[in-house]
Each structure stands twice: as structure tokens, then as C-alpha cells.
Design an enzyme around this catalytic site. Structure first.
Site, PDB file in Angstrom:
ATOM      1  CG  HIS A  26      -5.335  -7.847  13.216  1.00  0.00           C
ATOM      2  ND1 HIS A  26      -4.417  -7.873  14.225  1.00  0.00           N
ATOM      3  CD2 HIS A  26      -4.681  -7.330  12.151  1.00  0.00           C
ATOM      4  CE1 HIS A  26      -3.282  -7.405  13.787  1.00  0.00           C
ATOM      5  NE2 HIS A  26      -3.414  -7.061  12.539  1.00  0.00           N
ATOM      6  CG  HIS A  80       3.321  -4.754   5.987  1.00  0.00           C
ATOM      7  ND1 HIS A  80       3.335  -6.102   5.762  1.00  0.00           N
ATOM      8  CD2 HIS A  80       2.629  -4.577   7.150  1.00  0.00           C
ATOM      9  CE1 HIS A  80       2.679  -6.708   6.742  1.00  0.00           C
ATOM     10  NE2 HIS A  80       2.228  -5.808   7.584  1.00  0.00           N
ATOM     11  CG  HIS A 148       3.971  -7.849  11.665  1.00  0.00           C
ATOM     12  ND1 HIS A 148       2.767  -8.358  12.089  1.00  0.00           N
ATOM     13  CD2 HIS A 148       3.654  -6.868  10.775  1.00  0.00           C
ATOM     14  CE1 HIS A 148       1.776  -7.692  11.542  1.00  0.00           C
ATOM     15  NE2 HIS A 148       2.280  -6.786  10.737  1.00  0.00           N
ATOM     16  CG  HIS A 228       0.330   1.647  12.522  1.00  0.00           C
ATOM     17  ND1 HIS A 228      -0.909   1.804  11.937  1.00  0.00           N
ATOM     18  CD2 HIS A 228       0.769   0.426  12.141  1.00  0.00           C
ATOM     19  CE1 HIS A 228      -1.197   0.713  11.234  1.00  0.00           C
ATOM     20  NE2 HIS A 228      -0.191  -0.128  11.336  1.00  0.00           N
TER      21      HIS A 228
HETATM   22 FE1  FEO Z   1       1.174  -5.301   9.573  1.00  0.00          FE
HETATM   23 FE2  FEO Z   1       0.113  -2.085  10.169  1.00  0.00          FE
HETATM   24  O1  FEO Z   1       0.105  -3.788   9.368  1.00  0.00           O
END
Ligand code: FEO
Length: 398
Positions: A26, A80, A148, A228
């Protein structure tokens, strides 16, 4: 699917997916892909912590099946809502028929906005401090609103002292290695800094307060398994880095970002850089259309000085500079001394717009430098002097 599920601590398995090809997350340009980390906890009850992007469901499911059948999953913890982690949830919930989705109240709302089939799911909403006993292992939850997204939370396995904070402490890097020591701690920190600058920088105050809360709650952390990138076996390294980044500590560094139509703004940029370097300040020069914005923002994160240059077009900024500044503004950098510079043909206007934006960001802003058409030798002297002045300010305020 080459990668096997990996047991990261006893009975906790990485069952995520490596996305080797992704380059645009994104609008966050990522050079080396990413991973979507999901973790399976096998105990008297079985829990899956987060899922993966929808297109990687098959990989994740195959890894889980090497350990348990999907129908045996009792809980799917959704730390999330964002779809790189929740994308496979609808498919999992079809196969794990008895599973309960565990998430925050905001998480439940968000998931149901994304996945209308949620009406058929059983939810258990949790708050900070709530626990879920799986057998020998106990999950504890820690809400992390706006780290976030409003729904974000972390899951902590008390007995293993293992924190799974989803996006926080993550890195966008695809690798066959799963641990910091395998990739190299410095290499992992490099990717974590890029990630922090481009995702978490606006939330520095919240990051600091959350780190204090973790201390207050007395959570000992021996491992951090984000959603991640690699897993931190050396959590103190990344926690210390987050403390530094979240406090906007700046270095004696000037970042100059510019675009140019016929080379005039570039000449000014170069002279500014040379002026700063002559004063012993580290200087970086970036072209808005040729350099990676994620990398530029990573340099800006801890630079004390910032110079932004643009040609004037129709009494305003050159559109690529305006685009870059919109990105910069959204990430809310702090603690800078800054200046605008521009070239123009007749009316001018670019530096005025840039100066306004730098002031809106509450930087200390020096008067802009404007040059008509091509800079003269005198103009370049002025740009060099501006670089020296910036360097003096930078050194004087550290
Ligand atoms: Fe806020 Fe890795 O997504």
C-alpha cells in the site's frame, strides 16, 4: 512449498508464508518482499495466532496440517484486522468449525466490516490483562490501539515469555531465515528501521507509552515474534531501537530532497549538500522521482536537518514534490530544522507552499532560498552558505 512449519519454542510453530514478490505494500515500497507470520500453539486447546494474506492461505493451511488438522483449531486470535493478517480468516473459519475468534472489541467491529460472513462466527472479545488458558500455556492480551490501527493488540504467552505483537517490531523482508541471528541482527534492525519509519513513526508517543506499560505490567520478554519478517531472539535489541526511534532522537545529519525540471533546483541542492558537508555534517541527497520514498523517510526519521527543493510550476510545487510531501506529512516526523528552496521563472510560489508545510509540522524553519531560472555563481554561494547555516543549526541543537 519448501519451508516446513518451524517450532520457535516448544509447541509453538511458525506456520506463516513468505511473500518473495511483493514490492508495493500500500505505497510503502519494499525492496525484498515480506512475510506474513502466523503461529500455531498446540496444547490441550489449539490456537492459531493471526493468519496470512488470502492468496497464501494454501501455504499456511498446508503447514498447519503437518501438525494438526484445521478442524482441531479451538481459537483463532486476530491481533489485527488489516487484511495481510486477517485475509485467510474466512477460509480458516469454514474449516475450523468449532473455532472461536479472539480479538479486541474494535477488532470484532473491523472484521465484521471486512467479512460479512462473520455473523456465523463465535467471538470472544478481550481487553488488556485478560487471559486464556490453553492447558500448560496461558495467553495474555495487551491492547495496542493505534499501533497501528484501533483494533491492534498483542498476544503474550506467559510461560514462554513470548510476545506476539503483530505489526509492531516487524520488518518487510522476505527470507528463508526465521530468526534475527540467522539473518544477522544488524541486517534485521536495518529492515525494522525502514518499517518503523514508514508505518509507526506517527505513533512515537504511543510506542513509548506502550513500552512503559509493558514494564509496568512486569512482562518479561524472551522472544518477540512479530507478524512480518524475522523473529527476535534478542528482544532487547529491537526494544532499545524502538525507544530511540519513538523519542525522535536526531543525529547530525542533513537530508536534502529535491526534484528538478531543467537542473536549476539540482544545482541548489548540490550546493546545500556541499555547504553542510564542509561543516562536518553528514549529508544525504535524494531525488523525489528516482529514489525510494521509504528509504528517504528512513533517513529523515533520525536526521536533524531537512531541506526540500522544488521547481515552481503554475505558482506552486512541482507535482512529484507535492506528492512526496503529502507522504512525509502523513508520517509526522518531528524535531527538525528545515528549509525550502526553489527555482522559478516568473511568479514563484513553490518555496512558499513547502515552507508552510514545514511550519505545519512544527519544525524550526529557516527563510527559503529562491532563484530565478538558472542559479548564478552568487546564487550558488548563497545555497552553499545555506547548507553551512543548516549544519550550524543542526550541530547547535543536538
Ligand atoms: Fe497493519 Fe501488517 O498490517
Amino acid at each position: 512449498m519448501a519451508l516446513e512449519p518451524l517450532e520457535i519454542v516448544k509447541n509453538v510453530y511458525w506456520v506463516g508464508a513468505v511473500d518473495w514478490e511483493e514490492r508495493d505494500f500500500h505505497r510503502f515500497e519494499i525492496h525484498r518482499g515480506t512475510t506474513y507470520n502466523a503461529y500455531l500453539i498446540v496444547d490441550e486447546k489449539t490456537a492459531l495466532i493471526d493468519t496470512v494474506k488470502d492468496e497464501f492461505f494454501g501455504e499456511m493451511a498446508a503447514r498447519i496440517r503437518k501438525i494438526v488438522d484445521l478442524s482441531e483449531i479451538d481459537y483463532v486470535v486476530s491481533n489485527h484486522v488489516e487484511m495481510d493478517h486477517s485475509g485467510s480468516l474466512p477460509k480458516i473459519m469454514k474449516l475450523a468449525e468449532k473455532a472461536v475468534v479472539v480479538c479486541t472489541e474494535a477488532g470484532k467491529k473491523g472484521l465484521c466490516r471486512y467479512y460479512h460472513e462473520c455473523e456465523a462466527w463465535n467471538f470472544r472479545t478481550v481487553k488488556t490483562g485478560d487471559e486464556l488458558k490453553l492447558g500448560k500455556k496461558t495467553l495474555m492480551f495487551l491492547e495496542m490501539p493505534m499501533l497501528h490501527w484501533p483494533d491492534s493488540m498483542a498476544t503474550y504467552i506467559k510461560e514462554d515469555r513470548l510476545l506476539m505483537p503483530n505489526d509492531a517490531f516487524g520488518q518487510h523482508v522476505a527470507s528463508a531465515e526465521r530468526f534475527d541471528e540467522e539473518l544477522g541482527i544488524e541486517e534485521a534492525l536495518k529492515w525494522a528501521k525502514i518499517y518503523y519509519a514508514n508505518i509507526l513513526m506517527p505513533f512515537g508517543d504511543l510506542v513509548r507509552r506502550k513500552l512503559e506499560e509493558v514494564v509496568r505490567l512486569g512482562l518479561a520478554i524472551e522472544m518477540i515474534a512479530p507478524s512480518h519478517g524475522i523473529i527476535w531472539k534478542n528482544p532487547s535489541k529491537i526494544i532499545e531501537a524502538y525507544r530511540r526511534w519513538a523519542s525522535f532522537q536526531a543525529e547530525a545529519k542533513l537530508v536534502t530532497v529535491y526534484d528538478t525540471m531543467w537542473g536549476s533546483t539540482f544545482l541548489l541542492a548540490k550546493a546545500i549538500v556541499e555547504g553542510a558537508e564542509s561543516e562536518g555534517v553528514e549529508a544525504r541527497l535524494f531525488h523525489v522521482r528516482k529514489d525510494c520514498w521509504a528509504e528517504i523517510l528512513t533517513e529523515i526519521l533520525d536526521s536533524k536537518g531537512l531541506a526540500i527543493g522544488s521547481p515552481t510550476v503554475h505558482n506552486g510545487m512541482f507535482p512529484p514534490v507535492a506528492g512526496f510531501l503529502a507522504y512525509l506529512k502523513s508520517l509526522k516526523p518531528r524535531n527538525k530544522v528545515a528549509v525550502a528552496f526553489s527555482s522559478y521563472g516568473w511568479g514563484g510560489g513553490a518555496s512558499k507552499e513547502i515552507t508552510k508545510l514545514l511550519q505545519d509540522l512544527k519544525f524550526e524553519v529557516l527563510p527559503a532560498l529562491d532563484v530565478q531560472y538558472r542559479p548564478t555563481a552568487e546564487d550558488l554561494d548563497k545555497a552553499f552558505s545555506l547548507g553551512r547555516k543548516l549544519a550550524e543549526k543542526i550541530k547547535g541543537s543536538l
